[in-house]
Scaffold this active site. Sequence first.
Site, PDB file in Angstrom:
ATOM      1  N   LYS A 120       0.797  -1.299   0.114  1.00  0.00           N
ATOM      2  CA  LYS A 120      -0.054  -0.067   0.056  1.00  0.00           C
ATOM      3  C   LYS A 120       0.788   1.125   0.021  1.00  0.00           C
ATOM      4  O   LYS A 120       0.507   2.023  -0.580  1.00  0.00           O
ATOM      5  CB  LYS A 120      -0.903  -0.218   1.308  1.00  0.00           C
ATOM      6  CG  LYS A 120      -1.821  -1.326   1.457  1.00  0.00           C
ATOM      7  CD  LYS A 120      -2.707  -1.266   2.420  1.00  0.00           C
ATOM      8  CE  LYS A 120      -1.977  -1.302   3.809  1.00  0.00           C
ATOM      9  NZ  LYS A 120      -1.392  -2.488   3.992  1.00  0.00           N
TER      10      LYS A 120
ATOM     11  N   ARG B 150      -9.765   0.771   8.509  1.00  0.00           N
ATOM     12  CA  ARG B 150      -9.181  -0.462   8.681  1.00  0.00           C
ATOM     13  C   ARG B 150     -10.257  -1.519   9.519  1.00  0.00           C
ATOM     14  O   ARG B 150      -9.976  -2.713   9.723  1.00  0.00           O
ATOM     15  CB  ARG B 150      -8.160  -0.520   9.606  1.00  0.00           C
ATOM     16  CG  ARG B 150      -7.040  -1.235   9.149  1.00  0.00           C
ATOM     17  CD  ARG B 150      -5.709  -0.682   9.860  1.00  0.00           C
ATOM     18  NE  ARG B 150      -4.753  -1.366   9.784  1.00  0.00           N
ATOM     19  CZ  ARG B 150      -3.455  -1.117   9.118  1.00  0.00           C
ATOM     20  NH1 ARG B 150      -3.363   0.117   8.425  1.00  0.00           N
ATOM     21  NH2 ARG B 150      -2.459  -1.640   9.116  1.00  0.00           N
TER      22      ARG B 150
ATOM     23  N   ARG C  30      11.662  -5.761   4.549  1.00  0.00           N
ATOM     24  CA  ARG C  30      11.436  -4.201   4.475  1.00  0.00           C
ATOM     25  C   ARG C  30      12.421  -3.308   5.389  1.00  0.00           C
ATOM     26  O   ARG C  30      12.796  -4.080   6.451  1.00  0.00           O
ATOM     27  CB  ARG C  30      10.035  -4.216   5.023  1.00  0.00           C
ATOM     28  CG  ARG C  30       9.786  -2.611   4.958  1.00  0.00           C
ATOM     29  CD  ARG C  30       8.378  -1.977   4.913  1.00  0.00           C
ATOM     30  NE  ARG C  30       7.815  -2.541   5.935  1.00  0.00           N
ATOM     31  CZ  ARG C  30       6.616  -2.796   6.285  1.00  0.00           C
ATOM     32  NH1 ARG C  30       5.628  -2.174   5.328  1.00  0.00           N
ATOM     33  NH2 ARG C  30       5.867  -3.268   7.331  1.00  0.00           N
TER      34      ARG C  30
ATOM     35  N   ARG D  33      10.982  -1.622  11.510  1.00  0.00           N
ATOM     36  CA  ARG D  33      10.116  -1.160  12.387  1.00  0.00           C
ATOM     37  C   ARG D  33      10.089  -2.035  13.517  1.00  0.00           C
ATOM     38  O   ARG D  33      10.196  -2.933  13.517  1.00  0.00           O
ATOM     39  CB  ARG D  33       8.760  -1.256  11.611  1.00  0.00           C
ATOM     40  CG  ARG D  33       8.737  -0.191  10.687  1.00  0.00           C
ATOM     41  CD  ARG D  33       7.435   0.010   9.747  1.00  0.00           C
ATOM     42  NE  ARG D  33       6.217  -0.746   9.999  1.00  0.00           N
ATOM     43  CZ  ARG D  33       5.033  -0.793   9.465  1.00  0.00           C
ATOM     44  NH1 ARG D  33       5.098   0.080   8.198  1.00  0.00           N
ATOM     45  NH2 ARG D  33       4.208  -1.495   9.627  1.00  0.00           N
TER      46      ARG D  33
ATOM     47  N   ARG E 256      -0.568  -8.909  13.258  1.00  0.00           N
ATOM     48  CA  ARG E 256      -1.105  -8.244  12.121  1.00  0.00           C
ATOM     49  C   ARG E 256      -1.821  -8.922  11.128  1.00  0.00           C
ATOM     50  O   ARG E 256      -2.817  -8.345  10.681  1.00  0.00           O
ATOM     51  CB  ARG E 256       0.208  -7.377  11.451  1.00  0.00           C
ATOM     52  CG  ARG E 256       0.342  -6.290  12.544  1.00  0.00           C
ATOM     53  CD  ARG E 256       1.991  -5.681  12.211  1.00  0.00           C
ATOM     54  NE  ARG E 256       1.910  -5.043  10.893  1.00  0.00           N
ATOM     55  CZ  ARG E 256       3.284  -5.143  10.144  1.00  0.00           C
ATOM     56  NH1 ARG E 256       4.198  -5.638  10.629  1.00  0.00           N
ATOM     57  NH2 ARG E 256       3.095  -4.653   8.973  1.00  0.00           N
TER      58      ARG E 256
HETATM   59  P1  AP5 Z   1       4.739  -1.574   1.868  1.00  0.00           P
HETATM   60  O1  AP5 Z   1       4.565  -0.746   0.655  1.00  0.00           O
HETATM   61  O2  AP5 Z   1       5.443  -1.277   2.908  1.00  0.00           O
HETATM   62  O3  AP5 Z   1       3.478  -2.336   2.251  1.00  0.00           O
HETATM   63  P2  AP5 Z   1       2.057  -1.814   3.048  1.00  0.00           P
HETATM   64  O4  AP5 Z   1       0.833  -2.544   2.432  1.00  0.00           O
HETATM   65  O5  AP5 Z   1       2.189  -0.141   3.274  1.00  0.00           O
HETATM   66  O6  AP5 Z   1       2.705  -2.575   4.690  1.00  0.00           O
HETATM   67  P3  AP5 Z   1       2.517  -1.958   5.903  1.00  0.00           P
HETATM   68  O7  AP5 Z   1       3.248  -2.932   6.651  1.00  0.00           O
HETATM   69  O8  AP5 Z   1       2.932  -0.612   6.290  1.00  0.00           O
HETATM   70  O9  AP5 Z   1       0.961  -2.176   6.326  1.00  0.00           O
HETATM   71  P4  AP5 Z   1       0.323  -2.196   7.555  1.00  0.00           P
HETATM   72  O10 AP5 Z   1      -1.165  -2.182   7.059  1.00  0.00           O
HETATM   73  O11 AP5 Z   1       0.765  -3.400   8.334  1.00  0.00           O
HETATM   74  O12 AP5 Z   1       1.091  -1.203   8.478  1.00  0.00           O
HETATM   75  P5  AP5 Z   1       0.497   0.490   8.543  1.00  0.00           P
HETATM   76  O13 AP5 Z   1       1.656   1.180   8.471  1.00  0.00           O
HETATM   77  O14 AP5 Z   1      -0.521   0.670   7.928  1.00  0.00           O
HETATM   78  O15 AP5 Z   1       5.748  -2.812   1.176  1.00  0.00           O
HETATM   79  C1  AP5 Z   1       6.079  -3.866   2.167  1.00  0.00           C
HETATM   80  C2  AP5 Z   1       7.639  -4.373   1.633  1.00  0.00           C
HETATM   81  O16 AP5 Z   1       7.489  -4.976   0.409  1.00  0.00           O
HETATM   82  C3  AP5 Z   1       8.759  -3.006   1.581  1.00  0.00           C
HETATM   83  O17 AP5 Z   1       9.899  -3.499   1.735  1.00  0.00           O
HETATM   84  C4  AP5 Z   1       8.468  -3.031  -0.187  1.00  0.00           C
HETATM   85  O18 AP5 Z   1       9.811  -2.433  -0.572  1.00  0.00           O
HETATM   86  C5  AP5 Z   1       8.307  -4.359  -0.536  1.00  0.00           C
HETATM   87  N1  AP5 Z   1       7.350  -4.342  -1.850  1.00  0.00           N
HETATM   88  C6  AP5 Z   1       6.504  -3.554  -1.901  1.00  0.00           C
HETATM   89  N2  AP5 Z   1       5.788  -4.066  -3.388  1.00  0.00           N
HETATM   90  C7  AP5 Z   1       6.865  -4.518  -3.588  1.00  0.00           C
HETATM   91  C8  AP5 Z   1       6.908  -5.414  -5.095  1.00  0.00           C
HETATM   92  N3  AP5 Z   1       5.905  -5.018  -5.876  1.00  0.00           N
HETATM   93  N4  AP5 Z   1       8.005  -6.209  -5.490  1.00  0.00           N
HETATM   94  C9  AP5 Z   1       8.847  -6.271  -4.547  1.00  0.00           C
HETATM   95  N5  AP5 Z   1       8.865  -5.851  -3.192  1.00  0.00           N
HETATM   96  C10 AP5 Z   1       7.816  -4.980  -2.952  1.00  0.00           C
HETATM   97  O19 AP5 Z   1       0.138   0.185  10.383  1.00  0.00           O
HETATM   98  C11 AP5 Z   1       1.095  -0.140  11.269  1.00  0.00           C
HETATM   99  C12 AP5 Z   1       0.192  -0.236  12.569  1.00  0.00           C
HETATM  100  O20 AP5 Z   1      -0.444   1.110  13.089  1.00  0.00           O
HETATM  101  C13 AP5 Z   1      -1.009  -1.174  12.626  1.00  0.00           C
HETATM  102  O21 AP5 Z   1      -0.556  -2.545  12.847  1.00  0.00           O
HETATM  103  C14 AP5 Z   1      -1.940  -0.555  13.789  1.00  0.00           C
HETATM  104  O22 AP5 Z   1      -1.418  -0.752  15.011  1.00  0.00           O
HETATM  105  C15 AP5 Z   1      -1.726   0.812  13.530  1.00  0.00           C
HETATM  106  N6  AP5 Z   1      -2.753   1.384  12.542  1.00  0.00           N
HETATM  107  C16 AP5 Z   1      -2.578   2.310  11.317  1.00  0.00           C
HETATM  108  N7  AP5 Z   1      -3.638   2.259  10.864  1.00  0.00           N
HETATM  109  C17 AP5 Z   1      -4.533   2.343  11.646  1.00  0.00           C
HETATM  110  C18 AP5 Z   1      -6.089   2.478  11.477  1.00  0.00           C
HETATM  111  N8  AP5 Z   1      -6.630   2.798  10.590  1.00  0.00           N
HETATM  112  N9  AP5 Z   1      -6.839   1.951  12.584  1.00  0.00           N
HETATM  113  C19 AP5 Z   1      -6.228   1.375  13.618  1.00  0.00           C
HETATM  114  N10 AP5 Z   1      -4.908   1.128  13.864  1.00  0.00           N
HETATM  115  C20 AP5 Z   1      -4.107   1.435  12.617  1.00  0.00           C
END
Ligand code: AP5
Length: 214
Positions: free
Chosen positions: A13, A88, A127, A162, A173
């Site tokens: 994402k 979410r 990552r 992270r 997660r």
């Molecule tokens: P990346 O682009 O970082 O993936 P992502 O989907 O953004 O993954 P996240 O782990 O950030 O999502 P998440 O939903 O768990 O975390 P968030 O920060 O929202 O890609 C992942 C890896 O793959 C990278 O190394 C990238 O380079 C690689 N990659 C990507 N595409 C690729 C490709 N095509 N080919 C090869 N490699 C590739 O949330 C974190 C925490 O915050 C949650 O657990 C929760 O506690 C809290 N939180 C956040 N939002 C909310 C909410 N709305 N409600 C409640 N809690 C929340």
Amino acid sequence: MRIILLGAPGAGKGTVAKLLTEYDGSIQISTGDILRSAVKEGTALGKEAKGYMDRGDLVPDELIMKLMEERLQQDDCGKGFILDGFPRTIPQAEALKQLLAKLKMNLDFVVNLEVPRDVILDRLTTRRTCSNPDCQEIYNIKSNPPTPDGKCKKCGSPVIQRDDETEEAILNRLETYQEKTAPLAGFYERDGILKNFESIESQETVKKIKAALG
Ligand code: AP5
């Protein structure tokens, strides 16, 4: 554009959102990035969110909605936005619907990034993220490495894993995603605005999203 990016942790994402910002000046709003900055800066929000995040649990809906109600009314949202990691839960999606109606804003559509679980697990363990809260550029030691001495190519800060990248937190997660977030696909399908994209190659996915935007 005004879109939501749905997808499991590690689905890409953040990577897709950053590429999409180059399309028409729309901004990326990542609740994860906002929360990680708050944790690093030690704000009241950060102190409250840290425990949930480190375990891989969701931060309570009330905190997130308070944050997003303020964020979506800031001036830079006028250019359009890409919501990354929000909503979410079904209550967040319902609250967002009401908020957008109040602000007289429509969504173009909701993007659901579909990625196989084995690919996701591999991506999450490899990552790396820029430690600078104002940058948070995403790297991957296999597909998109930082500099050889582990620095961000954009701002020169060290890249780190992270706090929620332990095996235990990653598995939690993914479980939390299945239970609380995956049902949002059905929610938006019923509203007729869901578009599913198989997303192995991020650039290809971005091309398809741009084509759908017209
Ligand atoms: P990346 O682009 O970082 O993936 P992502 O989907 O953004 O993954 P996240 O782990 O950030 O999502 P998440 O939903 O768990 O975390 P968030 O920060 O929202 O890609 C992942 C890896 O793959 C990278 O190394 C990238 O380079 C690689 N990659 C990507 N595409 C690729 C490709 N095509 N080919 C090869 N490699 C590739 O949330 C974190 C925490 O915050 C949650 O657990 C929760 O506690 C809290 N939180 C956040 N939002 C909310 C909410 N709305 N409600 C409640 N809690 C929340």
